[in-house]
Design a protein around this motif. Sequence first.
Motif, PDB file in Angstrom:
ATOM      1  N   GLY A  82      12.741  40.199 105.763  1.00 35.13           N
ATOM      2  CA  GLY A  82      12.743  39.462 104.503  1.00 35.13           C
ATOM      3  C   GLY A  82      13.330  38.073 104.597  1.00 35.13           C
ATOM      4  N   GLY A  83      14.285  37.892 105.517  1.00 32.61           N
ATOM      5  CA  GLY A  83      14.915  36.585 105.668  1.00 32.61           C
ATOM      6  C   GLY A  83      14.264  35.700 106.705  1.00 32.61           C
ATOM      7  N   ALA A  84      13.160  36.134 107.296  1.00 37.21           N
ATOM      8  CA  ALA A  84      12.572  35.409 108.423  1.00 37.21           C
ATOM      9  C   ALA A  84      12.225  33.963 108.074  1.00 37.21           C
ATOM     10  CB  ALA A  84      11.335  36.143 108.939  1.00 37.21           C
ATOM     11  N   GLY A  85      11.626  33.747 106.920  1.00 32.84           N
ATOM     12  CA  GLY A  85      11.240  32.388 106.545  1.00 32.84           C
ATOM     13  C   GLY A  85      12.436  31.460 106.434  1.00 32.84           C
ATOM     14  N   ARG A  86      13.509  31.935 105.821  1.00 30.32           N
ATOM     15  CA  ARG A  86      14.719  31.115 105.683  1.00 30.32           C
ATOM     16  C   ARG A  86      15.388  30.879 107.032  1.00 30.32           C
ATOM     17  NH1 ARG A  86      15.913  30.027 100.507  1.00 30.32           N
ATOM     18  NH2 ARG A  86      15.012  31.394  98.918  1.00 30.32           N
ATOM     19  N   VAL A  87      15.401  31.896 107.882  1.00 32.25           N
ATOM     20  CA  VAL A  87      15.984  31.727 109.214  1.00 32.25           C
ATOM     21  C   VAL A  87      15.197  30.690 110.005  1.00 32.25           C
ATOM     22  CG1 VAL A  87      16.405  32.863 111.430  1.00 32.25           C
ATOM     23  CG2 VAL A  87      17.015  34.022 109.301  1.00 32.25           C
ATOM     24  N   MET A  88      13.878  30.780 109.967  1.00 38.92           N
ATOM     25  CA  MET A  88      13.052  29.830 110.710  1.00 38.92           C
ATOM     26  C   MET A  88      13.226  28.409 110.187  1.00 38.92           C
ATOM     27  SD  MET A  88      11.516  31.347 113.205  1.00 38.92           S
ATOM     28  CE  MET A  88      10.110  30.309 113.593  1.00 38.92           C
ATOM     29  N   ALA A  89      13.421  28.254 108.888  1.00 41.39           N
ATOM     30  CA  ALA A  89      13.639  26.927 108.320  1.00 41.39           C
ATOM     31  C   ALA A  89      14.933  26.309 108.837  1.00 41.39           C
ATOM     32  CB  ALA A  89      13.666  27.016 106.797  1.00 41.39           C
ATOM     33  N   ALA A  90      15.907  27.176 109.198  1.00 41.84           N
ATOM     34  CA  ALA A  90      17.207  26.698 109.674  1.00 41.84           C
ATOM     35  C   ALA A  90      17.258  26.494 111.186  1.00 41.84           C
ATOM     36  CB  ALA A  90      18.297  27.687 109.260  1.00 41.84           C
ATOM     37  N   LEU A  91      16.244  26.982 111.891  1.00 44.20           N
ATOM     38  CA  LEU A  91      16.253  26.951 113.363  1.00 44.20           C
ATOM     39  C   LEU A  91      15.029  26.171 113.856  1.00 44.20           C
ATOM     40  CD1 LEU A  91      17.222  30.686 113.989  1.00 44.20           C
ATOM     41  CD2 LEU A  91      18.750  28.719 113.904  1.00 44.20           C
ATOM     42  N   PRO A  92      15.151  24.880 114.052  1.00 45.56           N
ATOM     43  CA  PRO A  92      13.974  24.031 114.277  1.00 45.56           C
ATOM     44  C   PRO A  92      13.243  24.279 115.576  1.00 45.56           C
ATOM     45  CG  PRO A  92      16.011  22.785 114.608  1.00 45.56           C
ATOM     46  CD  PRO A  92      16.404  24.098 113.996  1.00 45.56           C
ATOM     47  N   GLU A  93      13.914  24.819 116.605  1.00 43.75           N
ATOM     48  CA  GLU A  93      13.274  25.030 117.899  1.00 43.75           C
ATOM     49  C   GLU A  93      12.707  26.439 118.060  1.00 43.75           C
ATOM     50  OE1 GLU A  93      12.927  22.422 119.840  1.00 43.75           O
ATOM     51  OE2 GLU A  93      14.085  21.255 118.394  1.00 43.75           O
ATOM     52  N   ALA A  94      13.014  27.322 117.146  1.00 48.45           N
ATOM     53  CA  ALA A  94      12.658  28.731 117.310  1.00 48.45           C
ATOM     54  C   ALA A  94      11.190  28.987 116.993  1.00 48.45           C
ATOM     55  CB  ALA A  94      13.527  29.599 116.419  1.00 48.45           C
ATOM     56  N   ARG A  95      10.668  30.014 117.644  1.00 47.00           N
ATOM     57  CA  ARG A  95       9.351  30.535 117.304  1.00 47.00           C
ATOM     58  C   ARG A  95       9.505  31.985 116.862  1.00 47.00           C
ATOM     59  NH1 ARG A  95       4.753  28.954 121.478  1.00 47.00           N
ATOM     60  NH2 ARG A  95       3.525  29.328 119.607  1.00 47.00           N
ATOM     61  N   LEU A  96       8.680  32.371 115.906  1.00 48.61           N
ATOM     62  CA  LEU A  96       8.737  33.718 115.346  1.00 48.61           C
ATOM     63  C   LEU A  96       7.817  34.636 116.141  1.00 48.61           C
ATOM     64  CD1 LEU A  96       9.929  35.329 112.862  1.00 48.61           C
ATOM     65  CD2 LEU A  96       7.674  35.014 111.827  1.00 48.61           C
TER      66      LEU A  96
END
Length: 312
Positions: A77-91
């Motif tokens: 559920g928090g994936a979108g918010r986490v990705m917004a905070a982590l600019p280099e990460a890929r899901l």
Amino acid sequence: MKTLTSYDHGIHAIDSGYGGERFDAIHLIEEGGRVAIVDTATNACVPRLLDQLDKMGIGRSQVDYVILTHIHLDHAGGAGRVMAALPEARLVVHPRGSRHMADPGKLFAAVQEVYGEEEADRLYGELLPVAAGRIIEAAHGSTLSLAGRELLFLDAPGHAKHHLVIRDGRSGHIFTGDTFGLSYRHFDAGGRQFVIPTTSPSQFDAAALHRTVDMIAGYQPAALYLTHYAQVVDVPRLTADLHRLIDAHVAVAERWRDAGGERHERIKSGLAELFLREARDQGWAMQGDAMLEFLAMDIDLNAQGLDIWLGS
């Protein structure tokens, strides 16, 4: 409340706070200054995750991957918010789940059907989409490198069709999401851990889950990491218990197959009786009404999943 538990091999469990203390874990894997996050819990848990990264001295740009075992919202559920905070990460997500991360509208509608609109909003909040270009679909047998550390992705149906598990090449341990059930630290007694299956809606498949449990055990891991909750060992014993309890869940459901409109409540009562016996026979640290209150949500969701599995 202790938020961080660190294990060998650069593996950590962060208590997300979702559902209460030691109920829902977000796992971290550290290697050579690079980090992978396994599951994100819900939107409300994201500040705690980011705060813990700060306390560990992990910069936002050090996170290479955010990996979802599956897309149920207590995991994703928090994936979108986490990705917004982590600019280099890929899901990283199962191929069946990727479109729902890019466009979570249908996913949230399905959750509202299970929990009701008001409760779903309270539990999970607004789901943020993830840009499709930042999503990696992890097919069965695919691998990713975390600073040279191989992460192997395995298709793991039974709890959900969009479920994968991750084998860590450095430790040989496996991150199992919900496919190896639930093992709450509240029930541990004398250093002994216990496990129960989760048959929650809407894609429970008993035969597939048995096969997935055997696949996990076949790698002979010394430890597993469950989202609910964290590291378990003594894997052969827990494997046997899990198979036995999956069959016991199926037996409860089959007993009430023809109960009509009462079927859900009958299954729910049967599961409560099953867990009372299991707690007594196995010597869980939590017994009786206190245990049933703790497992109330899991029992209800397991009953819903079994009811759907039986069909109309």
